[in-house]
Design an enzyme around this catalytic site. Structure first.
Site, PDB file in Angstrom:
ATOM      1  N   TYR A 191      61.955  39.531  25.415  1.00 23.89           N
ATOM      2  CA  TYR A 191      61.580  40.822  26.015  1.00 23.89           C
ATOM      3  C   TYR A 191      62.813  41.690  26.276  1.00 23.89           C
ATOM      4  O   TYR A 191      62.975  42.244  27.364  1.00 23.89           O
ATOM      5  CB  TYR A 191      60.790  40.600  27.317  1.00 23.89           C
ATOM      6  CG  TYR A 191      59.348  40.271  27.033  1.00 23.89           C
ATOM      7  CD1 TYR A 191      58.483  41.258  26.550  1.00 23.89           C
ATOM      8  CD2 TYR A 191      58.855  38.982  27.186  1.00 23.89           C
ATOM      9  CE1 TYR A 191      57.164  40.963  26.248  1.00 23.89           C
ATOM     10  CE2 TYR A 191      57.535  38.680  26.885  1.00 23.89           C
ATOM     11  CZ  TYR A 191      56.700  39.678  26.420  1.00 23.89           C
ATOM     12  OH  TYR A 191      55.404  39.392  26.111  1.00 23.89           O
ATOM     13  N   TYR A 201      47.192  39.331  31.522  1.00 29.23           N
ATOM     14  CA  TYR A 201      48.285  38.726  30.764  1.00 29.23           C
ATOM     15  C   TYR A 201      48.150  37.210  30.881  1.00 29.23           C
ATOM     16  O   TYR A 201      48.168  36.659  31.980  1.00 29.23           O
ATOM     17  CB  TYR A 201      49.665  39.158  31.288  1.00 29.23           C
ATOM     18  CG  TYR A 201      50.768  38.446  30.545  1.00 29.23           C
ATOM     19  CD1 TYR A 201      51.128  38.856  29.257  1.00 29.23           C
ATOM     20  CD2 TYR A 201      51.415  37.336  31.082  1.00 29.23           C
ATOM     21  CE1 TYR A 201      52.108  38.183  28.543  1.00 29.23           C
ATOM     22  CE2 TYR A 201      52.399  36.658  30.369  1.00 29.23           C
ATOM     23  CZ  TYR A 201      52.735  37.085  29.111  1.00 29.23           C
ATOM     24  OH  TYR A 201      53.702  36.406  28.396  1.00 29.23           O
ATOM     25  N   ASP A 206      43.729  31.115  35.450  1.00 28.84           N
ATOM     26  CA  ASP A 206      45.118  31.039  35.008  1.00 28.84           C
ATOM     27  C   ASP A 206      46.000  31.209  36.249  1.00 28.84           C
ATOM     28  O   ASP A 206      46.312  32.312  36.668  1.00 28.84           O
ATOM     29  CB  ASP A 206      45.399  32.135  33.969  1.00 28.84           C
ATOM     30  CG  ASP A 206      46.854  32.162  33.539  1.00 28.84           C
ATOM     31  OD1 ASP A 206      47.666  31.416  34.120  1.00 28.84           O
ATOM     32  OD2 ASP A 206      47.183  32.943  32.631  1.00 28.84           O
ATOM     33  N   LYS A 244      54.911  27.579  35.366  1.00 29.46           N
ATOM     34  CA  LYS A 244      55.961  28.216  36.177  1.00 29.46           C
ATOM     35  C   LYS A 244      56.465  27.346  37.345  1.00 29.46           C
ATOM     36  O   LYS A 244      57.439  26.646  37.183  1.00 29.46           O
ATOM     37  CB  LYS A 244      55.519  29.603  36.624  1.00 29.46           C
ATOM     38  CG  LYS A 244      55.383  30.527  35.416  1.00 29.46           C
ATOM     39  CD  LYS A 244      55.409  31.994  35.751  1.00 29.46           C
ATOM     40  CE  LYS A 244      55.563  32.829  34.499  1.00 29.46           C
ATOM     41  NZ  LYS A 244      54.457  33.703  34.188  1.00 29.46           N
TER      42      LYS A 244
HETATM   43  C1  LIG Z   1      53.926  33.829  32.713  1.00 31.09           C
HETATM   44  C2  LIG Z   1      52.475  33.701  32.573  1.00 31.09           C
HETATM   45  C3  LIG Z   1      51.901  33.050  31.458  1.00 31.09           C
HETATM   46  C4  LIG Z   1      52.730  32.549  30.314  1.00 31.09           C
HETATM   47  O1  LIG Z   1      53.607  31.529  30.678  1.00 31.09           O
HETATM   48  P1  LIG Z   1      54.867  31.198  29.750  1.00 31.09           P
HETATM   49  O2  LIG Z   1      55.443  29.976  30.365  1.00 31.09           O
HETATM   50  O3  LIG Z   1      55.762  32.386  29.827  1.00 31.09           O
HETATM   51  O4  LIG Z   1      54.344  30.975  28.373  1.00 31.09           O
HETATM   52  C5  LIG Z   1      50.540  32.895  31.432  1.00 31.09           C
HETATM   53  N1  LIG Z   1      49.764  33.372  32.417  1.00 31.09           N
HETATM   54  C6  LIG Z   1      50.263  33.988  33.500  1.00 31.09           C
HETATM   55  C7  LIG Z   1      49.350  34.453  34.569  1.00 31.09           C
HETATM   56  C8  LIG Z   1      51.630  34.198  33.602  1.00 31.09           C
HETATM   57  O5  LIG Z   1      52.133  34.842  34.657  1.00 31.09           O
END
Ligand SMILES: *Cc1c(COP(=O)(O)O)cnc(C)c1O
Length: 415
Positions: free
Chosen positions: A13, A138, A228, A257
């Site tokens: 990015y 996202y 998610d 994360k």
């Molecule tokens: C960051 C993020 C992802 C993607 O995770 P990566 O480890 O960057 O592939 C998916 N969903 C949400 C809500 C995110 O914040």
């Protein structure tokens, strides 16, 4: 070292032409240090991953000990103690779920979730193949994850190759009632959502009450729900999971994360027994067709266990509550500021949307100006377009948070 055109590294990015890349040599607590020894406050938790602070000794030693014992083993046909222990510890926090499927990052956690949901219907021999998602969502950068995400600046170059989904609009924290009709469609396999906060969309927020209703509508229509929690998990919104604010529970949860405390690329997709059972069969063709070389990596598992232990031993939820309170005070002080369109808060996330003449969005020019302003003051804030936000490691000290607020005040005065 000044990173110049001769560096072989391509950054994510980042428009590499003219990019200013800062080499970091060390981290401790909420701080990062560059080669000149400058100290930066990491107010975005290194892309939302870090929760207990950089190089936390408890996680460092857990990874070191595990690396000396077993660094990795193929996870098809084999298991190991850290994988079993971490899964048990996660299920203690998610008692309505039954199995944990490991992978490497947020996008793969989402891919696994989508494939689980689609193959679930396939295994049941019901034809359901569409997915509902928020228009500004996202969910990651792989093709499946992009397909269930916003059609916008991130996905534009690949748009024609993404599979079709049903979008529902979230405006000012509300869903358009006509969009709710989409949940009646018998072709819908699943509804995927970022609970309470749409992160990359600019920290757009909506209530647990609305989410509860959407999960309930999904359940009434036999639609699987996928939370998610890649950004929101592990205390970010004030509870362990954002969906802990809801009484209706999702069928599938994606975690990444914060899962290793921010140390290693690692992820988990969790699901209910009802989903898992549909993959049990005499027929091999009903197994879940997904996996990665590093699935269940022991170092990731060891870091995950150590991070969960810190929630107990380090009073993590106290720290979270303190950050929430401090954010509240700062948000109140911004009331009536004419430069601001809206201030939003959910747990440890504070977002300040600026009024701009231009269209708001990720490529908004305010972003570069703000980013450089804060970097000069040795604060890492990485605005999403015209949205400034703070998403700190939970170990951040009260006075460092004050420094971040003061810098934001100064930026608002000058802008
Ligand atoms: C960051 C993020 C992802 C993607 O995770 P990566 O480890 O960057 O592939 C998916 N969903 C949400 C809500 C995110 O914040």
């Amino acid at each position: 070292m000044d990173v110049d055109d001769h560096s072989p590294v391509w950054h994510p990015y980042t428009q590499m032409q003219g990019a200013d890349i800062i080499p970091i040599v060390r981290g401790e607590g909420a701080y990062l240090y560059d080669e000149q020894g400058h100290q930066y406050i990491d107010a975005v938790a290194s892309w939302w991953t870090n929760i207990h602070g950089h190089a936390h000794p408890h996680i460092v030693s857990a990874i070191a000990a595990q690396a000396a014992r077993l660094e990795h083993v193929i996870f098809a046909g084999f298991t190991h103690q850290p994988a079993e222990q971490l899964a048990k510890m996660l299920l203690q926090r998610i008692p309505f779920h039954f199995k944990i499927f490991y992978s490497d990052n947020g996008s793969t956690a989402v891919e696994a979730a989508i494939k689980m949901a689609l193959q679930y219907w396939r295994n049941k021999e019901e034809v359901r193949k569409k997915i509902i998602c928020f228009r500004d969502a996202y969910h990651g950068d792989t093709f499946g994850a992009m397909s269930v995400s916003a059609r916008g600046v991130f996905t534009h170059p690949f748009q024609s190759l993404l599979f079709e989904v049903e979008f529902i609009d979230l405006e000012n924290g509300k869903v358009n009632p006509t969009d709710l009709d989409k949940f009646q469609d018998k072709d819908i396999a699943a509804f995927i959502f970022e609970p309470l906060v749409l992160g990359s969309a600019g920290m757009k927020m909506y209530s647990a009450k609305l989410l509860d209703e959407l999960i309930s509508i999904s359940k009434q229509n036999n639609i699987l729900t996928i939370a998610d929690e890649v950004m929101t998990g592990f205390g970010r919104t004030g509870k362990f999971l954002a969906t802990d604010y809801c009484s209706n529970k999702p069928d599938i949860i994606c975690l990444s994360k914060g899962i290793t405390g921010g140390f290693l690329p690692f992820a988990a997709t969790t699901c209910t027994q009802a989903i898992y059972d549909v993959f049990l069969s005499e027929e091999k063709s009903k197994m879940l067709f997904h996996g990665h070389s590093y699935t269940g990596n022991p170092l990731g598992c060891a870091a995950g266990i150590a991070s969960l232990e810190l929630f107990e031993t380090d009073n993590t939820f106290k720290k979270i509550a303190r950050i929430e309170q401090q954010h509240k005070g700062f948000a109140a002080s911004l009331k009536g500021n004419t430069k601001i369109k809206e201030v939003r808060q959910c747990g440890t996330i504070l977002a300040i949307e600026l009024k701009t003449a231009e269209d708001s969005g990720y490529l908004n020019n305010v972003r570069d100006k703000a980013y450089l302003f804060f970097i000069e003051r040795k604060i890492i804030l990485r605005p999403l377009g015209n949205v400034l936000y703070i998403l700190p490691p939970y170990c951040i000290e009260a006075n460092d948070l004050q420094l971040v607020y003061a810098a934001i005040d100064e930026f608002l005065k000058l802008s």
